[in-house]
Structure formats: structure tokens, C-alpha cells
Design an enzyme around this catalytic site. Structure first.
Site, short mmCIF file in Angstrom:
data_model
loop_
_atom_site.label_atom_id
_atom_site.label_comp_id
_atom_site.label_asym_id
_atom_site.label_seq_id
_atom_site.Cartn_x
_atom_site.Cartn_y
_atom_site.Cartn_z
CG HIS A 135 -7.44 -8.32 -16.22
ND1 HIS A 135 -8.22 -9.33 -15.68
CD2 HIS A 135 -6.41 -8.94 -16.85
CE1 HIS A 135 -7.70 -10.51 -15.97
NE2 HIS A 135 -6.60 -10.30 -16.69
CG HIS A 144 4.78 0.36 -0.86
ND1 HIS A 144 5.84 0.83 -0.13
CD2 HIS A 144 5.05 0.69 -2.15
CE1 HIS A 144 6.72 1.42 -0.94
NE2 HIS A 144 6.26 1.33 -2.17
#
Length: 208
Positions: A135, A144
Site C-alpha cells: 500500500h 524494475h
């Protein structure tokens, strides 16, 4: 029929193409600067170079860059956007994405990845197999997150950074731009721009 161009005929490109097929893209064609020396990858054709694709972007419903190097991927994305390419967001059907999360154009989310509520992922990112982004994380462009890496809540990752396979990042950590986090590292303190950090706990060991 939905037609997708992929720039970058590599092993990573194979996974992008396989994911695209799972997402009902019907025609998939590759472009790579090694063409015509490289004319196919797996079962997919390679039909031209970057310049060829830039002249043909209007023929495709979507264009994705399948190049692992974050800086090169950003450069190619910028060229494609300037040429009017449509950059889809590609999400494997087995990935779990909160409807409160935001995933930018040109980003690919691979199998079994999880992105939780109010996470924000920028353009051109790679969320690789089985990674998790919890979250309120903020990932800038062309990040990446490698297979199996874990970001706890409210982590920020700057543009062009690479979180290595199996790495873990503690909650409320700030990782700068163009950072490389080594495989299996445990990040428990902030990492500034342009650094390589490895180990448990992770320490900056060199400039990227």
C-alpha cells in the site's frame, strides 16, 4: 484484431509476448536493432529495427518496450511517445492489482505479482514474476522490481532504479533514482541516488 508491437527481442521479450497472449493480444510482432540478423524469437517474428517501428506506430493498437536496461527502456519510450505510439498497460491475468492502485502506461505486470491499495506505479515499469508492492508505495518511471522482491508499505523508488531478485524493502523507505539493490538484500534505511546497495542489512557499496 488487436495488434501489438514489442521493441526488444530478448528473453524478457518472450515473457512480455507470452503475457500479451494471455491478455488476448492476437497479433504480436517484434522489432529489434539486431534485425535482420535476428528474424524471430520463439514463435514470434522480428520484422524491423527501432527506426522501422517509429515509422509504423500507427499500425499498432499498442507498443511495449521489452528491454531490461532501465535507461535504455526510458529512451525508447520517449522516442515512441514522440512518434505517437499507444502505450498499453499489460497485466497478467494471475496478477492481483487493487482497483485503488495506479499503473502507468507501458508498464508490464507479470504472473502472480501483487500491487496493493493506493500504490502508484509510473510508466515503463517492470513488475516481475511474483513480486509484491504494498500500500501507498510510489514507483517512478522505468523502475524494475525483480522476481520475488518485496516492497512493504509507503516505499518510494526513484526513476530508473532496479530492485534485485528476492530483495526486501522495509516500510517507509526512500530509494533514490538510478539505484541498484542487489539480489536478496534487506533494505532497512534510505538509499540515495545513483548507488549500488547489497547485503543484509543493505549498505551502499559503490556508485551505479
Amino acid at each position: 484484431m488487436k495488434r501489438l508491437a514489442i521493441l526488444g527481442a530478448s528473453g524478457h521479450g518472450k515473457v512480455v509476448a507470452d503475457t500479451a497472449e494471455c491478455c488476448d493480444w492476437e497479433i504480436i510482432e517484434f522489432f529489434d536493432d539486431a534485425w535482420p540478423h535476428v528474424s524471430s524469437i520463439g514463435g514470434w517474428p522480428v520484422i524491423g529495427t527501432t527506426d522501422d517501428l517509429l515509422g509504423r506506430v500507427s499500425e499498432y493498437d499498442g507498443v511495449l518496450v521489452a528491454i531490461g536496461n532501465n535507461g535504455v527502456r526510458q529512451n525508447k519510450l520517449d522516442q515512441l511517445k514522440a512518434s505517437g505510439a499507444r502505450l498499453p498497460t499489460l497485466i497478467h491475468p494471475s496478477a492481483v492489482i487493487s482497483h485503488y492502485a495506479s499503473i502507468g502506461p507501458g508498464t508490464v505486470v507479470f504472473a502472480n505479482a501483487v500491487v496493493n491499495a493506493y500504490a502508484m506505479v509510473g510508466e515503463g515499469a517492470i513488475l516481475n514474476t511474483g513480486c509484491s508492492v504494498d500500500h501507498d508505495c510510489v514507483l517512478e518511471s522505468c523502475v524494475h522490481i525483480s522476481p520475488g522482491a518485496r516492497l512493504a508499505g509507503t516505499v518510494s523508488v526513484g526513476a530508473g532504479s532496479w530492485i534485485g531478485i528476492g530483495a526486501c524493502v522495509r516500510q517507509v523507505i526512500a530509494i533514490g533514482a538510478n539505484v541498484v539493490i542487489g539480489a536478496g538484500a534487506a533494505v532497512v534505511c534510505d538509499i540515495s541516488d545513483n548507488m549500488i546497495a547489497t547485503g543484509v542489512p543493505a549498505r551502499a557499496v559503490a556508485r551505479a
